[in-house]
Design a protein around this motif. Structure first.
Motif, short mmCIF file in Angstrom:
data_model
loop_
_atom_site.label_atom_id
_atom_site.label_comp_id
_atom_site.label_asym_id
_atom_site.label_seq_id
_atom_site.Cartn_x
_atom_site.Cartn_y
_atom_site.Cartn_z
N VAL A 1 18.45 8.48 81.11
CA VAL A 1 18.04 7.26 81.80
C VAL A 1 19.25 6.34 81.91
O VAL A 1 19.90 6.05 80.90
N LEU A 2 19.54 5.90 83.12
CA LEU A 2 20.64 4.97 83.34
C LEU A 2 20.07 3.58 83.54
O LEU A 2 19.32 3.34 84.50
N ALA A 3 20.39 2.66 82.64
CA ALA A 3 19.94 1.28 82.75
C ALA A 3 21.08 0.45 83.33
O ALA A 3 22.11 0.26 82.70
N ALA A 4 20.91 -0.04 84.55
CA ALA A 4 21.93 -0.83 85.23
C ALA A 4 21.57 -2.31 85.07
O ALA A 4 20.52 -2.75 85.54
N ILE A 5 22.42 -3.06 84.38
CA ILE A 5 22.14 -4.46 84.10
C ILE A 5 23.30 -5.33 84.56
O ILE A 5 24.41 -4.87 84.77
N ASP A 6 23.00 -6.63 84.72
CA ASP A 6 24.03 -7.58 85.15
C ASP A 6 24.30 -8.64 84.10
O ASP A 6 24.94 -9.66 84.39
N LEU A 7 23.78 -8.43 82.88
CA LEU A 7 23.97 -9.34 81.75
C LEU A 7 23.28 -10.69 81.96
O LEU A 7 23.59 -11.66 81.28
N SER A 8 22.35 -10.76 82.89
CA SER A 8 21.54 -11.95 83.08
C SER A 8 20.42 -11.95 82.04
O SER A 8 20.22 -10.95 81.33
N PRO A 9 19.65 -13.04 81.91
CA PRO A 9 18.56 -13.06 80.94
C PRO A 9 17.54 -11.93 81.13
O PRO A 9 16.90 -11.52 80.17
N ALA A 10 17.41 -11.43 82.36
CA ALA A 10 16.44 -10.36 82.61
C ALA A 10 16.94 -8.99 82.14
O ALA A 10 16.17 -8.03 82.11
N SER A 11 18.21 -8.89 81.74
CA SER A 11 18.79 -7.60 81.38
C SER A 11 18.12 -6.98 80.16
O SER A 11 17.98 -5.76 80.07
N ARG A 12 17.72 -7.81 79.21
CA ARG A 12 17.07 -7.27 78.01
C ARG A 12 15.78 -6.52 78.37
O ARG A 12 15.50 -5.45 77.85
N GLY A 13 15.01 -7.08 79.29
CA GLY A 13 13.78 -6.41 79.72
C GLY A 13 14.05 -5.08 80.39
O GLY A 13 13.32 -4.11 80.20
N VAL A 14 15.11 -5.02 81.20
CA VAL A 14 15.49 -3.76 81.85
C VAL A 14 15.88 -2.72 80.81
O VAL A 14 15.45 -1.56 80.87
N LEU A 15 16.67 -3.13 79.83
CA LEU A 15 17.13 -2.21 78.81
C LEU A 15 15.98 -1.72 77.93
O LEU A 15 15.90 -0.53 77.60
N LEU A 16 15.07 -2.61 77.57
CA LEU A 16 13.92 -2.20 76.76
C LEU A 16 13.02 -1.23 77.53
O LEU A 16 12.48 -0.28 76.97
N ARG A 17 12.88 -1.46 78.83
CA ARG A 17 12.08 -0.53 79.64
C ARG A 17 12.76 0.83 79.71
O ARG A 17 12.09 1.86 79.64
N ALA A 18 14.07 0.85 79.83
CA ALA A 18 14.80 2.12 79.85
C ALA A 18 14.63 2.86 78.54
O ALA A 18 14.43 4.09 78.51
N LEU A 19 14.71 2.15 77.42
CA LEU A 19 14.52 2.77 76.11
C LEU A 19 13.11 3.34 75.98
O LEU A 19 12.90 4.43 75.45
N TRP A 20 12.14 2.60 76.46
CA TRP A 20 10.75 3.05 76.39
C TRP A 20 10.55 4.32 77.21
O TRP A 20 9.88 5.26 76.76
N LEU A 21 11.12 4.37 78.40
CA LEU A 21 10.97 5.54 79.25
C LEU A 21 11.69 6.75 78.66
O LEU A 21 11.18 7.87 78.70
N ALA A 22 12.87 6.54 78.11
CA ALA A 22 13.60 7.65 77.50
C ALA A 22 12.89 8.13 76.24
O ALA A 22 12.87 9.32 75.94
N ASN A 23 12.29 7.23 75.51
CA ASN A 23 11.62 7.58 74.26
C ASN A 23 10.31 8.34 74.51
O ASN A 23 9.80 9.01 73.62
N ALA A 24 9.78 8.24 75.72
CA ALA A 24 8.54 8.94 76.04
C ALA A 24 8.75 10.44 76.14
O ALA A 24 7.78 11.21 76.12
N GLU A 25 10.00 10.87 76.25
CA GLU A 25 10.31 12.29 76.34
C GLU A 25 10.46 12.87 74.95
O GLU A 25 11.45 12.62 74.25
#
Length: 206
Positions: free
Chosen positions: A14-38
């Motif tokens: 899973v590639l999490a593309a972020i821009d270091l804005s406040p919303a980046s943490r949510g993107v990264l946590l979603r990526a971790l959740w999706l990768a962890n589902a495997e």
């Protein structure tokens, strides 16, 4: 999303593309959740496109998000988390890295635009969705318009009220609204009865 067999040794990337804005943490946590589902294992590659000064912030954010995600009650299937700092055109670099690591999924955010602004071509997310060689999950903050949850309740029709008053409740609808009435016939062993009720689609006006 294509299912993966337990015999597939390659991790789900899973590639999490972020821009270091406040919303980046949510993107990264979603990526971790999706990768962890495997259950066969997953990897999360975190990328931002910027200058060298962004490297420390990227590493700090990734470390913090992993600690937040890795709670004892959650089974851990993520094998590793890798950070990448690239320079250049963001959309092009994200798609290039996705191909380079053979990403199975790209997770990225938007800036929360609405209406026409969301449809304007040229955004990073739009370019990645259009050119990436794998599925793209675009993460937005959850915010449903509460007004869309409430059915529209119309006041009673004056003619219908008059018909009810004049008939003592025997007639519920005026001639104009008789089309709302559906007749249902129920067959029983001894009797047949007719039930009449108004059917109005939820949330729509006649």
């Amino acid at each position: 999303m294509e299912s993966r067999s337990s015999s597939d040794a390659r991790p789900f990337n899973v590639l999490a593309a972020i821009d270091l804005s406040p919303a980046s943490r949510g993107v990264l946590l979603r990526a971790l959740w999706l990768a962890n589902a495997e259950e066969t294992g997953g990897e999360v590659h975190v990328v931002t496109v910027g200058d060298r000064d962004a490297a420390a912030r990227l590493q700090e954010l990734a470390t913090s998000a992993v600690k937040e995600f890795a709670v004892p009650s959650r089974p851990g299937h993520v094998q590793r988390v890798v950070t990448h700092l690239l320079t250049g055109d963001p959309a092009r670099e994200i798609v290039w890295l996705a191909a380079h690591i053979d990403a199975d999924l790209i997770v990225m955010g938007t800036h929360g635009r609405t209406g026409v602004q969301r449809l304007v071509l040229g955004s990073v997310a739009e370019h990645v969705v259009r050119t990436a060689g794998c599925p793209v999950c675009v993460v937005r903050n959850k915010h449903h318009d509460e007004s869309w949850r409430v059915p529209e309740i119309e006041p009673p029709c004056p003619d219908c009220l008059a018909a009810r008053n004049q008939s003592g409740g025997a007639t519920l609808w005026c001639e104009r609204h008789q089309s709302h009435v559906h007749t249902h016939v129920y067959s029983g062993a001894e009797t047949t009865r007719t039930v009449r009720r108004a059917v109005v689609p939820w949330g729509f006006s006649p």
